[in-house]
Design an enzyme around this catalytic site. Structure first.
Site, PDB file in Angstrom:
ATOM      1  N   VAL A 127       0.827  -1.202   0.000  1.00  0.00           N
ATOM      2  CA  VAL A 127       0.000   0.000   0.000  1.00  0.00           C
ATOM      3  C   VAL A 127       0.867   1.259   0.000  1.00  0.00           C
ATOM      4  CG1 VAL A 127      -1.498   1.356   1.523  1.00  0.00           C
ATOM      5  CG2 VAL A 127      -2.068  -1.016   1.015  1.00  0.00           C
ATOM      6  N   ASP A 147      10.179   3.218   6.717  1.00  0.00           N
ATOM      7  CA  ASP A 147       9.905   1.798   6.963  1.00  0.00           C
ATOM      8  C   ASP A 147      10.957   1.264   7.929  1.00  0.00           C
ATOM      9  OD1 ASP A 147       8.121  -0.428   5.100  1.00  0.00           O
ATOM     10  OD2 ASP A 147       9.642  -1.207   6.484  1.00  0.00           O
ATOM     11  N   LYS A 198      14.542  -3.481   2.997  1.00  0.00           N
ATOM     12  CA  LYS A 198      13.573  -2.910   2.053  1.00  0.00           C
ATOM     13  C   LYS A 198      14.019  -1.500   1.647  1.00  0.00           C
ATOM     14  CE  LYS A 198       9.292  -4.619   2.516  1.00  0.00           C
ATOM     15  NZ  LYS A 198       7.988  -4.827   3.122  1.00  0.00           N
ATOM     16  N   THR A 226      -2.081  -4.482   9.685  1.00  0.00           N
ATOM     17  CA  THR A 226      -3.038  -4.664  10.783  1.00  0.00           C
ATOM     18  C   THR A 226      -3.501  -6.129  10.732  1.00  0.00           C
ATOM     19  OG1 THR A 226      -4.644  -3.703   9.241  1.00  0.00           O
ATOM     20  CG2 THR A 226      -3.915  -2.298  11.046  1.00  0.00           C
ATOM     21  N   SER A 285      -6.319  -0.837   7.178  1.00  0.00           N
ATOM     22  CA  SER A 285      -7.695  -1.318   7.395  1.00  0.00           C
ATOM     23  C   SER A 285      -7.851  -1.704   8.861  1.00  0.00           C
ATOM     24  CB  SER A 285      -7.959  -2.553   6.533  1.00  0.00           C
ATOM     25  OG  SER A 285      -7.562  -2.308   5.214  1.00  0.00           O
ATOM     26  N   CYS A 298      -6.087  -8.728   3.288  1.00  0.00           N
ATOM     27  CA  CYS A 298      -7.301  -7.927   3.458  1.00  0.00           C
ATOM     28  C   CYS A 298      -8.570  -8.755   3.643  1.00  0.00           C
ATOM     29  CB  CYS A 298      -7.478  -7.019   2.248  1.00  0.00           C
ATOM     30  SG  CYS A 298      -6.169  -5.810   2.105  1.00  0.00           S
ATOM     31  N   ARG A 350       0.709 -13.971   1.668  1.00  0.00           N
ATOM     32  CA  ARG A 350       0.105 -13.779   2.986  1.00  0.00           C
ATOM     33  C   ARG A 350      -1.315 -14.345   2.997  1.00  0.00           C
ATOM     34  NH1 ARG A 350       0.908  -7.555   3.971  1.00  0.00           N
ATOM     35  NH2 ARG A 350       0.443  -7.597   1.748  1.00  0.00           N
TER      36      ARG A 350
HETATM   37  N1  LIG Z   1      -2.216  -5.274   0.378  1.00  0.00           N
HETATM   38  C1  LIG Z   1      -3.382  -4.826  -0.030  1.00  0.00           C
HETATM   39  O1  LIG Z   1      -3.890  -5.188  -1.080  1.00  0.00           O
HETATM   40  C2  LIG Z   1      -4.152  -3.816   0.792  1.00  0.00           C
HETATM   41  C3  LIG Z   1      -5.226  -3.133   0.208  1.00  0.00           C
HETATM   42  C4  LIG Z   1      -5.925  -2.206   0.944  1.00  0.00           C
HETATM   43  C5  LIG Z   1      -5.600  -2.004   2.285  1.00  0.00           C
HETATM   44  N2  LIG Z   1      -4.558  -2.694   2.860  1.00  0.00           N
HETATM   45  C6  LIG Z   1      -4.245  -2.414   4.252  1.00  0.00           C
HETATM   46  O2  LIG Z   1      -3.103  -1.560   4.280  1.00  0.00           O
HETATM   47  C7  LIG Z   1      -2.277  -1.870   5.416  1.00  0.00           C
HETATM   48  C8  LIG Z   1      -0.863  -2.204   4.973  1.00  0.00           C
HETATM   49  O3  LIG Z   1      -0.896  -3.387   4.184  1.00  0.00           O
HETATM   50  P1  LIG Z   1       0.270  -3.770   3.184  1.00  0.00           P
HETATM   51  O4  LIG Z   1      -0.282  -4.863   2.331  1.00  0.00           O
HETATM   52  O5  LIG Z   1       0.855  -2.590   2.554  1.00  0.00           O
HETATM   53  O6  LIG Z   1       1.325  -4.387   4.222  1.00  0.00           O
HETATM   54  P2  LIG Z   1       2.877  -4.705   3.905  1.00  0.00           P
HETATM   55  O7  LIG Z   1       3.279  -5.734   4.893  1.00  0.00           O
HETATM   56  O8  LIG Z   1       3.068  -4.951   2.459  1.00  0.00           O
HETATM   57  O9  LIG Z   1       3.608  -3.341   4.227  1.00  0.00           O
HETATM   58  C9  LIG Z   1       3.707  -2.793   5.481  1.00  0.00           C
HETATM   59  C10 LIG Z   1       5.080  -2.167   5.636  1.00  0.00           C
HETATM   60  O10 LIG Z   1       5.119  -1.572   6.933  1.00  0.00           O
HETATM   61  C11 LIG Z   1       6.407  -1.764   7.457  1.00  0.00           C
HETATM   62  N3  LIG Z   1       6.354  -1.580   8.909  1.00  0.00           N
HETATM   63  C12 LIG Z   1       6.014  -2.475   9.865  1.00  0.00           C
HETATM   64  N4  LIG Z   1       6.065  -1.890  11.076  1.00  0.00           N
HETATM   65  C13 LIG Z   1       6.418  -0.596  10.857  1.00  0.00           C
HETATM   66  C14 LIG Z   1       6.634   0.508  11.708  1.00  0.00           C
HETATM   67  N5  LIG Z   1       6.475   0.423  13.036  1.00  0.00           N
HETATM   68  N6  LIG Z   1       7.017   1.671  11.156  1.00  0.00           N
HETATM   69  C15 LIG Z   1       7.189   1.788   9.821  1.00  0.00           C
HETATM   70  N7  LIG Z   1       6.995   0.773   8.950  1.00  0.00           N
HETATM   71  C16 LIG Z   1       6.614  -0.399   9.483  1.00  0.00           C
HETATM   72  C17 LIG Z   1       6.792  -3.161   7.018  1.00  0.00           C
HETATM   73  O11 LIG Z   1       8.193  -3.339   7.036  1.00  0.00           O
HETATM   74  C18 LIG Z   1       6.217  -3.174   5.584  1.00  0.00           C
HETATM   75  O12 LIG Z   1       7.165  -2.767   4.632  1.00  0.00           O
HETATM   76  C19 LIG Z   1      -2.999  -3.001   6.138  1.00  0.00           C
HETATM   77  O13 LIG Z   1      -3.833  -2.479   7.132  1.00  0.00           O
HETATM   78  C20 LIG Z   1      -3.849  -3.632   5.058  1.00  0.00           C
HETATM   79  O14 LIG Z   1      -4.992  -4.288   5.574  1.00  0.00           O
HETATM   80  C21 LIG Z   1      -3.833  -3.560   2.121  1.00  0.00           C
END
Ligand SMILES: NC(=O)c1ccc[n+]([C@@H]2O[C@H](COP(=O)([O-])OP(=O)(O)OC[C@H]3O[C@@H](n4cnc5c(N)ncnc54)[C@H](O)[C@@H]3O)[C@@H](O)[C@H]2O)c1
Length: 430
Positions: free
Chosen positions: A16, A35, A40, A89, A124, A265, A335
């Protein structure tokens, strides 16, 4: 306390956060992509993308503008006009919301929060999180007051990885804020990059909107999987039934069966809603049932494959090759992928299991490492059954059909294949 949104900190550079950060850069903003994963950050600084949806060229262009700064230093938050949170989350072991990652990120942000900044949560989560978790933590850490010293809001991320039809900025952006000025501010921030911004009356509405969208998908896809199982018994082709049903120009929306729903999600978010509903002494029976159905699909597939192999007198410890382990096509994300459960079940039942996925070189299933095998005539011939788990666009369908002794297709990828007695489609009986 308004300030122009020139500098943005995007917390979390994942599926995201990274596309969102690059979108802001593309529209002329300066972005700190924060991050905690140093590997990364290093990769991003080198201009190497780890997401199929983000091309190296796009990343390198963003770096070349000198407006994109991947960093593991939270101090950069102090320089931003807006801070957007995109951290995971997940669920905990008892399938309840686990906000520890979010809380850690918010505490870090709070340490550097400045008067006049805007903080937006995009992760989310259940309704109430912005008011009950984000706001008090930020206020405690910073000593500032939300709605007076800084703005706070919620804007759900609606990105669909692998979707080539909609660019991020084309998906209408829902915005909300704690106060009228907070929502004004959120609207101003996102209007600079999104084609359409939709205001709602409160963060709770925005939070529940996202959970409704994903619960709606979980429920409908799980229903189609139930219908697919019924069709298998009745020897009716569920795919043909859905195609026929959707010729009705109103009142029917097509959803499709498959090997179970994965990703960060759709299997997760509805359980956030269920958990919060239970705090109010109520619950969603649909979510409960759909979650159960979804979790049962890997064992349904295994039992179907077992029965077909038994009919064909296959050896007891037959070898099974999965084509694809990603939870959906053209992405490299495992995931919550039901492929992991399926592999676990097959291995437990003493099948010899291997997989090929062009996007995923290795996976861990219950502590065991599997590496993607080459897919060629020999590997296909030596498998007793090939399960088409993910229908990546590059799937070598003709090769699989020509050489695999048995094919079990969970995605209807083989729909056009005529009269092949060794090809079975989930939900199509026989
Ligand atoms: N993946 C999807 O398709 C999607 C779509 C809509 C919403 N979301 C929501 O968006 C959110 C993020 O999902 P994602 O898929 O991007 O997750 P992800 O795991 O791909 O990315 C999250 C990033 O956050 C980093 N991170 C973890 N702890 C951290 C911290 N304390 N400080 C800074 N960075 C930190 C991780 O290293 C990682 O790179 C979730 O709540 C998810 O439900 C995801």
């Amino acid at each position: 306390m308004d300030r122009p949104f020139q500098k943005i900190a995007v917390i979390g550079q994942g599926y995201v956060g990274l596309p969102l950060a690059l979108l802001f850069v593309n529209k002329g903003h300066t972005v700190y992509g924060v991050d905690v994963d140093p590997k990364k950050i290093e990769g991003l600084r080198q201009g190497v993308s780890y997401l199929p949806d983000v091309q190296d060229e796009e990343l390198r262009w963003s770096l070349a503008t000198e407006r994109y700064h991947p960093t593991d230093r939270y101090e950069k938050v102090a320089e931003a006009d807006a801070i957007i949170i995109c951290v995971p989350t997940p669920l905990n072991a008892s399938h309840s919301p686990d906000l520890t990652i979010l809380e850690k990120a918010v505490v870090e942000i709070g340490k550097f929060l400045q008067k006049g900044q805007m903080v937006i949560l995009e992760s989310s989560t259940y309704p109430g999180t912005t008011r009950e978790v984000l706001q008090p933590l930020l206020e405690k850490e910073s000593g500032l007051t939300a709605g007076i010293d800084f703005h706070i809001g919620y804007s759900p991320e609606r990105i669909d990885p692998g979707n080539k039809d909609y660019k991020v900025e084309q998906i209408p952006k829902i915005v909300s804020g704690l106060t009228a000025t907070c929502v004004e501010s959120a609207q101003a921030l996102y209007s600079s990059v999104f084609d359409k911004v939709v205001r709602v009356s409160s963060p709770d509405v925005a939070e529940l909107t996202k959970l409704l969208e994903n619960s709606h998908r979980l429920i409908n896809i799980s229903f189609m999987n139930e219908i697919a199982a019924i069709c298998d018994k009745m020897n009716i082709d569920v795919w043909e039934v859905i195609e026929a049903a959707q010729t009705k120009p109103f009142g029917f929306t097509a959803y499709y069966p498959g090997p179970g729903i994965g990703g960060h999600c759709i299997p997760v978010d509805p359980l956030y809603l269920q958990w919060k509903a239970q705090k109010f002494g109520t619950e969603s029976k649909f979510i409960q049932l759909s979650d159960e159905i979804n979790r049962s699909i890997p064992s349904y597939i295994m039992n179907r494959v077992k029965a077909i192999l038994a009919k064909q007198s296959a050896p007891e410890h037959a070898s099974i090759l999965l084509y694809g382990v990603a939870y959906k096509k053209d992405i490299n994300d495992v995931r919550e992928s039901p492929a992991l459960d399926l592999i676990h079940l097959l291995a437990e039942a003493e099948f010899s299991v291997s997989y090929h996925d062009p996007f995923i070189p290795e996976i861990q299933v219950n502590g065991q490492r599997y590496t993607s095998v080459e897919i060629d005539e020999d590997t296909l011939r030596s498998a007793d059954c090939v399960i088409i788990f993910t229908d990546h666009s590059v799937i070598p369908l003709d090769q699989i059909i020509a050489h695999a002794p048995l094919v079990f297709d969970t995605r209807n990828a083989t729909a056009g294949v005529q009269d092949k007695h060794h090809v079975y489609r989930m939900g199509a009986g026989k």
